[in-house]
Design a protein around this motif. Structure first.
Motif, mmCIF file in Angstrom:
data_model
loop_
_atom_site.group_PDB
_atom_site.id
_atom_site.type_symbol
_atom_site.label_atom_id
_atom_site.label_comp_id
_atom_site.label_asym_id
_atom_site.label_seq_id
_atom_site.Cartn_x
_atom_site.Cartn_y
_atom_site.Cartn_z
ATOM 1 N N PHE A 9 0.837 -1.207 0.000
ATOM 2 C CA PHE A 9 0.000 0.000 0.000
ATOM 3 C C PHE A 9 0.864 1.247 0.000
ATOM 4 O O PHE A 9 2.041 1.221 0.343
ATOM 5 N N ASP A 10 0.232 2.355 -0.397
ATOM 6 C CA ASP A 10 0.823 3.692 -0.296
ATOM 7 C C ASP A 10 -0.215 4.500 0.481
ATOM 8 O O ASP A 10 -1.410 4.411 0.187
ATOM 9 N N PHE A 11 0.245 5.248 1.476
ATOM 10 C CA PHE A 11 -0.710 5.999 2.310
ATOM 11 C C PHE A 11 -1.542 6.989 1.503
ATOM 12 O O PHE A 11 -2.604 7.407 1.939
ATOM 13 N N VAL A 12 -1.085 7.357 0.312
ATOM 14 C CA VAL A 12 -1.811 8.346 -0.479
ATOM 15 C C VAL A 12 -2.943 7.724 -1.306
ATOM 16 O O VAL A 12 -3.762 8.447 -1.884
ATOM 17 N N SER A 13 -3.027 6.391 -1.331
ATOM 18 C CA SER A 13 -4.042 5.722 -2.153
ATOM 19 C C SER A 13 -5.359 5.530 -1.400
ATOM 20 O O SER A 13 -5.409 4.814 -0.392
ATOM 21 N N PRO A 14 -6.438 6.147 -1.895
ATOM 22 C CA PRO A 14 -7.722 5.973 -1.207
ATOM 23 C C PRO A 14 -8.228 4.523 -1.265
ATOM 24 O O PRO A 14 -8.846 4.042 -0.312
ATOM 25 N N PRO A 81 -8.622 14.634 1.762
ATOM 26 C CA PRO A 81 -7.856 15.606 2.555
ATOM 27 C C PRO A 81 -7.591 16.857 1.707
ATOM 28 O O PRO A 81 -7.409 16.753 0.493
ATOM 29 N N ALA A 82 -7.576 18.017 2.329
ATOM 30 C CA ALA A 82 -7.352 19.275 1.610
ATOM 31 C C ALA A 82 -6.011 19.255 0.878
ATOM 32 O O ALA A 82 -5.869 19.842 -0.193
ATOM 33 N N CYS A 83 -5.028 18.537 1.436
ATOM 34 C CA CYS A 83 -3.688 18.527 0.832
ATOM 35 C C CYS A 83 -3.526 17.455 -0.242
ATOM 36 O O CYS A 83 -2.446 17.281 -0.800
ATOM 37 N N PHE A 84 -4.616 16.708 -0.570
ATOM 38 C CA PHE A 84 -4.549 15.627 -1.555
ATOM 39 C C PHE A 84 -4.539 16.176 -2.975
ATOM 40 O O PHE A 84 -5.278 17.123 -3.249
ATOM 41 N N PRO A 85 -3.809 15.598 -3.935
ATOM 42 C CA PRO A 85 -2.808 14.531 -3.759
ATOM 43 C C PRO A 85 -1.460 15.093 -3.325
ATOM 44 O O PRO A 85 -1.159 16.251 -3.616
ATOM 45 N N LYS A 86 -0.681 14.290 -2.679
ATOM 46 C CA LYS A 86 0.576 14.752 -2.088
ATOM 47 C C LYS A 86 1.525 13.564 -1.992
ATOM 48 O O LYS A 86 1.079 12.456 -1.695
ATOM 49 N N LEU A 87 2.798 13.792 -2.264
ATOM 50 C CA LEU A 87 3.786 12.728 -2.091
ATOM 51 C C LEU A 87 3.971 12.494 -0.592
ATOM 52 O O LEU A 87 4.363 13.410 0.126
ATOM 53 N N LEU A 88 3.645 11.294 -0.141
ATOM 54 C CA LEU A 88 3.773 10.977 1.284
ATOM 55 C C LEU A 88 4.984 10.075 1.499
ATOM 56 O O LEU A 88 4.959 8.894 1.140
ATOM 57 N N ALA A 111 -0.061 2.334 11.062
ATOM 58 C CA ALA A 111 -0.572 2.505 9.692
ATOM 59 C C ALA A 111 -2.075 2.783 9.701
ATOM 60 O O ALA A 111 -2.554 3.682 9.004
ATOM 61 N N HIS A 112 -2.805 2.014 10.505
ATOM 62 C CA HIS A 112 -4.259 2.229 10.603
ATOM 63 C C HIS A 112 -4.575 3.649 11.051
ATOM 64 O O HIS A 112 -5.443 4.312 10.479
ATOM 65 N N THR A 113 -3.858 4.108 12.074
ATOM 66 C CA THR A 113 -4.131 5.443 12.606
ATOM 67 C C THR A 113 -3.772 6.508 11.573
ATOM 68 O O THR A 113 -4.499 7.494 11.405
ATOM 69 N N CYS A 114 -2.668 6.311 10.855
ATOM 70 C CA CYS A 114 -2.281 7.267 9.803
ATOM 71 C C CYS A 114 -3.352 7.344 8.719
ATOM 72 O O CYS A 114 -3.762 8.431 8.306
ATOM 73 N N PHE A 115 -3.799 6.184 8.247
ATOM 74 C CA PHE A 115 -4.826 6.142 7.200
ATOM 75 C C PHE A 115 -6.105 6.858 7.660
ATOM 76 O O PHE A 115 -6.696 7.640 6.923
ATOM 77 N N SER A 116 -6.538 6.559 8.887
ATOM 78 C CA SER A 116 -7.764 7.186 9.404
ATOM 79 C C SER A 116 -7.589 8.686 9.556
ATOM 80 O O SER A 116 -8.519 9.453 9.289
ATOM 81 N N ALA A 117 -6.399 9.098 9.995
ATOM 82 C CA ALA A 117 -6.145 10.531 10.163
ATOM 83 C C ALA A 117 -6.236 11.226 8.806
ATOM 84 O O ALA A 117 -6.848 12.296 8.686
ATOM 85 N N PHE A 119 -7.488 9.991 5.507
ATOM 86 C CA PHE A 119 -8.734 9.883 4.727
ATOM 87 C C PHE A 119 -10.004 9.945 5.575
ATOM 88 O O PHE A 119 -11.093 10.112 5.045
ATOM 89 N N GLY A 120 -9.854 9.748 6.879
ATOM 90 C CA GLY A 120 -11.030 9.864 7.743
ATOM 91 C C GLY A 120 -11.211 11.305 8.219
ATOM 92 O O GLY A 120 -12.308 11.854 8.182
ATOM 93 N N ASP A 121 -10.079 11.919 8.656
ATOM 94 C CA ASP A 121 -10.156 13.240 9.276
ATOM 95 C C ASP A 121 -9.490 14.353 8.480
ATOM 96 O O ASP A 121 -9.528 15.510 8.891
ATOM 97 N N GLY A 122 -8.832 14.010 7.350
ATOM 98 C CA GLY A 122 -8.231 15.047 6.501
ATOM 99 C C GLY A 122 -6.962 15.663 7.060
ATOM 100 O O GLY A 122 -6.566 16.757 6.661
ATOM 101 N N ILE A 123 -6.306 14.967 7.992
ATOM 102 C CA ILE A 123 -5.076 15.504 8.614
ATOM 103 C C ILE A 123 -3.872 15.206 7.718
ATOM 104 O O ILE A 123 -3.759 14.114 7.154
#
Lengths: 203, 203
Positions: A9-14, A81-88, A111-117, A119-123
């Motif tokens: 996976f890549d954290f930037v992939s929805p 996320p407002a910053c999407f797309p972005k190289l993570l 990883a789970h917390t990062c993904f939720s932050a 795509f879930g919360d836009g952080i």
């Protein structure tokens, strides 16, 4: 052959986010473990000769619609996320270091917390202070994580992960390999589950 | 808004073949009609800036595996025709002419037989005599079909179909549009069905 399920996976992939939301439960239901493999889509797409979706306007318009619809139908919280797309780079490096120093389970929780932050919360999870905060919540010393993010060996190990993935034929994410069989895309979790169920029946 | 389901396809697409195998039954189960829209992937991919799958070796290796697996899991006969991949112009032109002169139902029956001949039996459906034979089996005069294949107006009408598709946002096949909602891929028949069922529940 390992019975683990490799999850690229890549954290930037929805779509990877949606799959990440399901993969642990799916694996556990069939007595399997998930091996989380963070990779960079930029490196994979270069190797495969493909283009990143946001650079293909016609396709991207549909994909944005499809991602939101797929999340809604699966009952998974989702926002762009407002910053999407972005190289993570930072979350993949952090995870690489966490897996090596604190074990796979803690790295998976991270990883789970990062993904939720994201795509879930836009952080913005490229923000190192955000990552240090997430790690701290899992009992990891902030300063140790911040130091790891600057460590050339950690950067190299994370980069190597994408090269290893390419050597396995991984060209996109999410990509799952189970019992040598490849599955690409959130929608292929259905076929992965069918395979895991079939094997169980035969046992 | 029409309640018909627009089904965009190219005879050379194996995923379109799989979807073609299911779309009529799915539509009928919800009181819908299918409007078959033959297009050319070469034209769509040029407009969308994408590359045709056989030109992306890493991805193509996986896709070949995935197509065969998806067919097997769906219980649909499948084989790679010896002449694959190939630019298929004649069956799309034939279908365009048949729809205009013999009606949508006969044209749809023609499309089904072409798909089965190509991906079921490995027959080259760019061969005009093969197409004339398939048309004859549906009661269409062979010579009329052979003449239509050389007709510039028929060629132009078929080409226009791809332009019309692009104007609707269609960048790949199979692509379904139902009630204004777009669905791309054989695997999205699941979401299309969910949408059709949801609407029924509400009725």
């Amino acid at each position: 052959m390992s019975t683990d399920i490799d999850f690229y996976f890549d954290f930037v992939s929805p779509y990877a986010y949606l799959a990440a939301n399901r993969i642990e439960r799916l694996a556990a239901a069939h007595g399997r473990k998930v091996r989380w493999k963070p990779v960079l889509m930029t490196v994979l797409s270069k190797a495969a000769g493909t283009q990143l979706l946001p650079f293909l306007p016609m396709k991207w318009r549909y994909i944005q619609h499809d991602v939101a619809r797929s999340a809604r139908l699966a009952g998974i919280p989702f926002r762009w996320p407002a910053c999407f797309p972005k190289l993570l780079l930072a979350p993949g490096r952090a995870m690489t270091w966490l897996a090596a120093t604190h074990g796979d389970d803690l790295a998976a929780a991270f990883a789970h917390t990062c993904f939720s932050a994201f795509f879930g919360d836009g952080i913005d999870i490229e923000d190192k202070e955000v990552l240090a905060g997430i790690a701290a919540g899992l009992g990891v010393e902030r300063d140790a994580l911040l130091a790891a993010l600057e460590d050339e060996a950690v950067k190299a190990a994370f980069k190597q992960g994408s090269e290893d993935a390419i050597a396995k034929g991984v060209f996109g994410v999410p990509f799952m390999i189970a019992d040598g069989e490849p599955y690409w895309g959130f929608d292929r979790l259905v076929q992965l589950e069918q395979a895991l169920r079939g094997e169980r029946k035969a046992a």
